[in-house]
Design a protein around this motif. Structure first.
Motif, PDB file in Angstrom:
ATOM      1  N   LEU A 264       0.849  -1.191   0.000  1.00 38.17           N
ATOM      2  CA  LEU A 264       0.000   0.000   0.000  1.00 38.17           C
ATOM      3  C   LEU A 264       0.887   1.244   0.000  1.00 38.17           C
ATOM      4  CD1 LEU A 264      -2.535  -1.044   2.788  1.00 38.17           C
ATOM      5  CD2 LEU A 264      -2.958  -1.054   0.325  1.00 38.17           C
ATOM      6  N   PRO A 265       0.396   2.355  -0.535  1.00 38.24           N
ATOM      7  CA  PRO A 265       1.172   3.604  -0.472  1.00 38.24           C
ATOM      8  C   PRO A 265       1.390   4.015   0.981  1.00 38.24           C
ATOM      9  CG  PRO A 265      -0.653   3.803  -2.034  1.00 38.24           C
ATOM     10  CD  PRO A 265      -0.880   2.537  -1.274  1.00 38.24           C
ATOM     11  N   LYS A 266       2.572   4.498   1.301  1.00 36.76           N
ATOM     12  CA  LYS A 266       2.857   4.952   2.662  1.00 36.76           C
ATOM     13  C   LYS A 266       1.961   6.128   3.038  1.00 36.76           C
ATOM     14  CE  LYS A 266       7.243   5.732   2.236  1.00 36.76           C
ATOM     15  NZ  LYS A 266       8.657   6.061   2.606  1.00 36.76           N
ATOM     16  N   ALA A 267       1.626   6.204   4.324  1.00 33.56           N
ATOM     17  CA  ALA A 267       0.750   7.272   4.814  1.00 33.56           C
ATOM     18  C   ALA A 267       1.522   8.494   5.276  1.00 33.56           C
ATOM     19  CB  ALA A 267      -0.120   6.753   5.949  1.00 33.56           C
ATOM     20  N   TYR A 268       2.826   8.360   5.530  1.00 35.40           N
ATOM     21  CA  TYR A 268       3.603   9.473   6.084  1.00 35.40           C
ATOM     22  C   TYR A 268       4.904   9.675   5.309  1.00 35.40           C
ATOM     23  CZ  TYR A 268       0.617   8.855  10.222  1.00 35.40           C
ATOM     24  OH  TYR A 268      -0.445   8.744  11.078  1.00 35.40           O
ATOM     25  N   ASP A 269       5.318  10.937   5.189  1.00 39.35           N
ATOM     26  CA  ASP A 269       6.653  11.211   4.656  1.00 39.35           C
ATOM     27  C   ASP A 269       7.632  11.328   5.826  1.00 39.35           C
ATOM     28  OD1 ASP A 269       6.394  13.760   5.749  1.00 39.35           O
ATOM     29  OD2 ASP A 269       6.164  14.781   3.817  1.00 39.35           O
ATOM     30  N   SER A 270       8.879  11.641   5.537  1.00 42.01           N
ATOM     31  CA  SER A 270       9.912  11.668   6.575  1.00 42.01           C
ATOM     32  C   SER A 270       9.706  12.796   7.585  1.00 42.01           C
ATOM     33  CB  SER A 270      11.292  11.799   5.932  1.00 42.01           C
ATOM     34  OG  SER A 270      11.365  12.982   5.141  1.00 42.01           O
ATOM     35  N   ASP A 271       8.860  13.765   7.247  1.00 40.31           N
ATOM     36  CA  ASP A 271       8.570  14.863   8.165  1.00 40.31           C
ATOM     37  C   ASP A 271       7.280  14.647   8.949  1.00 40.31           C
ATOM     38  OD1 ASP A 271      10.842  16.422   7.476  1.00 40.31           O
ATOM     39  OD2 ASP A 271       9.813  17.097   5.651  1.00 40.31           O
ATOM     40  N   GLY A 272       6.631  13.500   8.726  1.00 40.39           N
ATOM     41  CA  GLY A 272       5.403  13.198   9.444  1.00 40.39           C
ATOM     42  C   GLY A 272       4.147  13.746   8.810  1.00 40.39           C
ATOM     43  N   ASN A 273       4.244  14.258   7.573  1.00 43.51           N
ATOM     44  CA  ASN A 273       3.051  14.733   6.860  1.00 43.51           C
ATOM     45  C   ASN A 273       2.270  13.545   6.315  1.00 43.51           C
ATOM     46  OD1 ASN A 273       3.632  17.659   6.941  1.00 43.51           O
ATOM     47  ND2 ASN A 273       5.369  17.106   5.626  1.00 43.51           N
ATOM     48  N   LEU A 274       0.942  13.689   6.274  1.00 44.48           N
ATOM     49  CA  LEU A 274       0.109  12.671   5.650  1.00 44.48           C
ATOM     50  C   LEU A 274       0.278  12.720   4.129  1.00 44.48           C
ATOM     51  CD1 LEU A 274      -3.274  12.841   7.630  1.00 44.48           C
ATOM     52  CD2 LEU A 274      -1.531  11.050   7.731  1.00 44.48           C
ATOM     53  N   LEU A 275       0.217  11.540   3.511  1.00 41.85           N
ATOM     54  CA  LEU A 275       0.377  11.433   2.064  1.00 41.85           C
ATOM     55  C   LEU A 275      -0.829  10.758   1.434  1.00 41.85           C
ATOM     56  CD1 LEU A 275       4.060  10.107   1.969  1.00 41.85           C
ATOM     57  CD2 LEU A 275       3.294  12.484   1.708  1.00 41.85           C
TER      58      LEU A 275
END
Length: 422
Positions: A264-275
């Motif tokens: 599944l596509p990840k829900a968070y980037d390395s800064d903790g933003n929702l994706l």
């Protein structure tokens, strides 16, 4: 095969009305490891039984079988198999077979009338050897996975094949929360100022939320797979206790790992933003496909029972002891998940046991009605909800809010996972 028995035994152990043994034509399963709970105890033409169990933490399954007929019964190991949820089939081997003989035919086992046999079933593809047996057990460690055991026996010149299907209902299994509108905040009066003003919140989407808090068993698998240090259990034990001593960053890393595992596509980037599904930053939880932490609004809606809410002050009851481990009954430590009563949606421990991380930054409420809210405005603290084993009943109310630095790790803070219904 042995696992078939094992699982059967498990079923037995749980048996109809949690009773042992479980009888089948010419034999009875007397005992089994691991233990579990029968979800559906009906026996179909192909002997399919749904079994609920948590992570299997032993070396391999064990079963005890008794020949209850008047004639000998032969277990044909070479005609037995494990079939996992992907359809992959594995042969089985008895644990007392020398490792070097792993690829050779397994001699059948004769069970004389009224006799007992205790056996271990090991899937062929799950064995390694390093001075001794190393078995990577094949019982699914993920929610909604199944394992089918094919058991073939011969009696009086007639072969019979039984198929037993067991469904893994893991701590991370999602409970469906249907969209709707609710009043967020302290609707009873007497709550803290940050629980007000109350306001209407509408969800235009459905979501799944963990039936239980994520356990040490589940989180430890993640640590092993990613070469992370395992968090301390404070000496209370791991297993089915909720994981503790994990930061917000640890929790979202677990979510991303679980998403990647399930492609599944990840829900968070390395800064903790929702994706969103295309990897773009979003502030709309309905656009997120992967596993994530619930938003604060999702958490409170689910804790209050969603569209089945009966208006309880605690999650599932107005009597805190019915649903929560807190300072007066916890014994000053965490408890295994799912031991108290669930709320209206079938969710456990949303009041008490451990605090739970939410996705949002902490902020003040507005009186304005909101749709699919998520507080993405960066601050110093992330939201945590639910209260814990060390807190008084006040902290376990469904409207109570607290916050903490996202890098904080503490012995009464864990999390449960969430996912938007595609």
């Amino acid at each position: 095969m042995r696992r078939v028995f094992l699982l059967l035994l498990i079923l037995l152990s749980i048996g109809v009305v949690n009773a042992f043994p479980l009888g089948y034509d010419n034999y009875k399963l007397i005992d089994a490891i691991p233990k579990g709970n029968i979800v559906d105890d009906r026996v179909y033409e192909d002997k399919v039984i749904r079994i609920e169990f948590d992570d299997f933490t032993g070396k391999y399954p064990q079963f005890t079988l008794r020949n209850i007929s008047n004639t000998p019964l032969t277990i044909l190991w070479d005609l037995c198999a494990f079939v996992d949820s992907t359809g992959r089939s594995q042969g089985v081997i008895r644990s007392n077979i020398p490792f070097l003989d792993r690829g050779k035919p397994v001699p059948p086992t004769l069970v004389i009338p009224r006799a007992f046999i205790s056996e271990v079933m090991v899937p062929l593809d799950s064995i390694d050897y390093d001075g001794g047996w190393i078995v990577n057990n094949s019982i699914p460690k993920e929610a909604e996975q199944t394992l089918t055991i094919v058991l073939t026996v011969e009696q009086g010149g007639k072969q019979t094949t039984y198929m037993f299907t067991f469904e893994s209902v893991m701590a991370s299994r999602g409970v469906l929360v249907e969209g709707g509108t609710f009043t967020m905040g302290d609707t009873w009066g007497g709550g803290d100022s940050d629980e007000r003003p109350t306001h209407k919140v509408t969800f235009t989407y459905d979501f799944y939320i963990g039936k239980y808090e994520v356990t040490f068993d589940e989180y430890d698998v993640f640590c092993e797979a990613t070469s992370r240090d395992k968090p301390s259990d404070e000496g209370w034990g791991r297993g089915a206790r909720p994981v503790i001593n994990v930061s917000w960053w640890d929790a979202i890393a677990y979510c991303n790992w679980l998403s990647e595992k399930e492609k599944l596509p990840k829900a968070y980037d390395s800064d903790g933003n929702l994706l969103d599904k295309d990897g773009r930053i979003t502030i709309d939880p309905s656009k997120v496909v992967g596993y994530r932490l619930p938003t604060e609004a999702e958490w409170e809606y689910a804790a209050k029972g969603g569209n089945k809410s009966e208006g309880y002050k605690y999650s599932g009851s107005d009597n805190v002891s019915d649903v929560a481990w807190y300072s007066s009954n916890s014994g000053s430590k965490t408890q295994e998940v799912g031991k108290k009563a669930p709320n209206e949606l079938g969710l456990y421990d949303m009041s008490g046991n451990v605090w739970e991380w939410c996705s949002d930054w902490y902020g003040s409420y507005s009186s304005s009605a909101q749709t699919n809210p998520y507080n993405s405005t960066a601050g110093s603290y992330r939201v945590r909800r639910g209260g814990s084993w060390i807190n008084s009943a006040t902290f376990t109310r469904v409207a109570f809010r607290l916050y903490v630095s996202p890098s904080c790790t503490v012995y009464n803070l864990g999390f449960r996972i969430c996912r938007t219904v595609p």
